[in-house]
Design a protein around this motif. Sequence first.
Motif, short mmCIF file in Angstrom:
data_model
loop_
_atom_site.label_atom_id
_atom_site.label_comp_id
_atom_site.label_asym_id
_atom_site.label_seq_id
_atom_site.Cartn_x
_atom_site.Cartn_y
_atom_site.Cartn_z
N TYR A 6 0.84 -1.19 0.00
CA TYR A 6 0.00 0.00 0.00
C TYR A 6 0.88 1.25 0.00
O TYR A 6 1.93 1.27 0.62
CB TYR A 6 -0.89 0.04 1.25
CG TYR A 6 -1.57 -1.26 1.58
CD1 TYR A 6 -1.05 -2.12 2.54
CD2 TYR A 6 -2.73 -1.64 0.93
CE1 TYR A 6 -1.66 -3.31 2.85
CE2 TYR A 6 -3.36 -2.84 1.23
CZ TYR A 6 -2.82 -3.67 2.20
OH TYR A 6 -3.43 -4.86 2.50
N ARG A 7 0.43 2.27 -0.66
CA ARG A 7 1.06 3.58 -0.53
C ARG A 7 0.55 4.22 0.76
O ARG A 7 -0.37 3.71 1.42
CB ARG A 7 0.76 4.45 -1.74
CG ARG A 7 1.39 3.92 -3.04
CD ARG A 7 1.13 4.86 -4.19
NE ARG A 7 1.70 4.37 -5.43
CZ ARG A 7 2.95 4.59 -5.83
NH1 ARG A 7 3.76 5.32 -5.06
NH2 ARG A 7 3.40 4.11 -6.96
N LEU A 8 1.16 5.35 1.13
CA LEU A 8 0.86 5.98 2.42
C LEU A 8 -0.62 6.28 2.58
O LEU A 8 -1.22 5.96 3.61
CB LEU A 8 1.68 7.27 2.57
CG LEU A 8 1.46 8.05 3.87
CD1 LEU A 8 1.80 7.20 5.09
CD2 LEU A 8 2.28 9.33 3.86
N ASN A 9 -1.24 6.88 1.58
CA ASN A 9 -2.65 7.22 1.68
C ASN A 9 -3.53 5.98 1.80
O ASN A 9 -4.55 5.99 2.52
CB ASN A 9 -3.09 8.06 0.48
CG ASN A 9 -2.53 9.47 0.51
OD1 ASN A 9 -2.18 9.97 1.57
ND2 ASN A 9 -2.44 10.09 -0.65
N GLU A 10 -3.16 4.92 1.11
CA GLU A 10 -3.92 3.68 1.21
C GLU A 10 -3.77 3.07 2.60
O GLU A 10 -4.74 2.56 3.18
CB GLU A 10 -3.43 2.68 0.14
CG GLU A 10 -3.71 3.11 -1.29
CD GLU A 10 -3.06 2.20 -2.30
OE1 GLU A 10 -1.93 1.74 -2.04
OE2 GLU A 10 -3.68 1.93 -3.35
N LEU A 11 -2.55 3.11 3.13
CA LEU A 11 -2.33 2.59 4.47
C LEU A 11 -3.15 3.36 5.50
O LEU A 11 -3.73 2.78 6.42
CB LEU A 11 -0.83 2.67 4.82
CG LEU A 11 -0.45 2.20 6.23
CD1 LEU A 11 -0.70 0.71 6.39
CD2 LEU A 11 1.02 2.53 6.53
N ALA A 12 -3.20 4.69 5.35
CA ALA A 12 -3.99 5.51 6.26
C ALA A 12 -5.47 5.14 6.18
O ALA A 12 -6.15 5.04 7.21
CB ALA A 12 -3.79 6.98 5.93
N ASP A 32 7.95 0.29 11.43
CA ASP A 32 9.06 -0.12 10.58
C ASP A 32 9.10 0.72 9.30
O ASP A 32 8.05 1.14 8.80
CB ASP A 32 8.91 -1.59 10.19
CG ASP A 32 9.40 -2.52 11.28
OD1 ASP A 32 9.64 -2.03 12.41
OD2 ASP A 32 9.52 -3.73 11.03
N PRO A 33 10.29 0.97 8.76
CA PRO A 33 10.39 1.74 7.51
C PRO A 33 9.70 1.00 6.37
O PRO A 33 9.68 -0.23 6.34
CB PRO A 33 11.91 1.83 7.26
CG PRO A 33 12.54 1.51 8.58
CD PRO A 33 11.61 0.58 9.28
N PRO A 34 9.13 1.73 5.42
CA PRO A 34 8.51 1.08 4.27
C PRO A 34 9.57 0.63 3.28
O PRO A 34 10.74 1.01 3.37
CB PRO A 34 7.65 2.20 3.68
CG PRO A 34 8.41 3.45 4.04
CD PRO A 34 9.00 3.19 5.40
N ALA A 41 7.23 4.95 -1.47
CA ALA A 41 7.29 4.12 -0.28
C ALA A 41 6.12 3.15 -0.30
O ALA A 41 4.99 3.54 -0.61
CB ALA A 41 7.24 4.98 0.99
N PHE A 42 6.39 1.89 0.05
CA PHE A 42 5.35 0.86 0.01
C PHE A 42 5.27 0.15 1.36
O PHE A 42 6.29 -0.24 1.93
CB PHE A 42 5.63 -0.15 -1.11
CG PHE A 42 5.60 0.46 -2.48
CD1 PHE A 42 6.77 0.93 -3.06
CD2 PHE A 42 4.41 0.55 -3.19
CE1 PHE A 42 6.75 1.50 -4.34
CE2 PHE A 42 4.38 1.11 -4.45
CZ PHE A 42 5.55 1.59 -5.02
N TYR A 43 4.02 -0.02 1.86
CA TYR A 43 3.76 -0.68 3.13
C TYR A 43 3.00 -1.98 2.86
O TYR A 43 2.43 -2.17 1.79
CB TYR A 43 2.93 0.23 4.04
CG TYR A 43 3.57 1.57 4.32
CD1 TYR A 43 3.46 2.62 3.41
CD2 TYR A 43 4.27 1.79 5.49
CE1 TYR A 43 4.05 3.85 3.66
CE2 TYR A 43 4.85 3.03 5.75
CZ TYR A 43 4.74 4.04 4.83
OH TYR A 43 5.32 5.26 5.09
N HIS A 47 2.80 -3.67 8.45
CA HIS A 47 2.63 -2.30 8.92
C HIS A 47 1.20 -2.06 9.42
O HIS A 47 1.01 -1.32 10.39
CB HIS A 47 2.96 -1.32 7.78
CG HIS A 47 4.39 -1.36 7.34
ND1 HIS A 47 4.80 -2.07 6.24
CD2 HIS A 47 5.50 -0.79 7.88
CE1 HIS A 47 6.11 -1.92 6.10
NE2 HIS A 47 6.56 -1.15 7.08
N VAL A 48 0.21 -2.66 8.75
CA VAL A 48 -1.17 -2.54 9.23
C VAL A 48 -1.29 -3.12 10.63
O VAL A 48 -1.90 -2.52 11.53
CB VAL A 48 -2.14 -3.25 8.27
CG1 VAL A 48 -3.57 -3.19 8.81
CG2 VAL A 48 -2.10 -2.62 6.88
#
Length: 247
Positions: A6-12, A32-34, A41-43, A47-48
């Motif tokens: 996921y990108r940052l906005n998707e993760l949020a 943790d760093p993406p 940056a990819f999560y 990370h979730v």
Amino acid sequence: MNVIEYRLNELARISGVSTRNIRAYRERGLLDPPRRQGRSAFYNAYHVAQLDTINQLLRRGFSSAHIAEFFASMRAGADLADILGLQRSLFASEGGQDENPPTAHALDIDAGGDEAGQLVAYGLAEIVDGSVVFLDPSIAAIVGRAPDPMLYIRAILRIVGSTRRDVDTLAGVVADALQECIEARFGPDRTPDPLEMHRMVQDYRELANRLVARHLDEALHAQMAPFCGDERADEDRPAPHAVREGN
């Protein structure tokens, strides 16, 4: 096997944590760093799970420093299954099923007494090996530093007993407001998007908590000023803009 990222906005959106808080958690060593690919940056699901754990630990009174230490130890060899398993172990008590509450929160009171029975009935404590154990570490810390813990316990029981009905009524008001918002947003014949629905529920819970906490703090300040003097009450009162992290 392909890993979903996921990108940052998707993760949020998926986690219910704002992008600002996600960045703050990264900077403080909690998250943790993406994975980096160029400037992107990819999560992933790890990370979730981390964000869910961070928020639950914050709600239970743990500081950012303690959470950072927790994840530092997890990075020593734990995988996603480990962290999800630890989440179930740590937070089972939220549903009243915690089999091993931390013994550090044990109270030096009679486990067979009326006060202990009421604490258990209210879901604030459990009886473990003949000892009364608070489920909320922040409450346990406050009671533990009291010169006479029983006085604090009786105050807790009085507060909870006097406010439970009003709190339930308030929760109903918030739920009704959320229902109206859902109907206005999606309409009666549309199926709500699960992610947006989750975000709305989290927003309404946070709004209700913050609004009530703000009003209660102002009322307590006014009511308690005679006991400690206005000047001291002002010093103890948190700044209006101070907001605790979490969703």
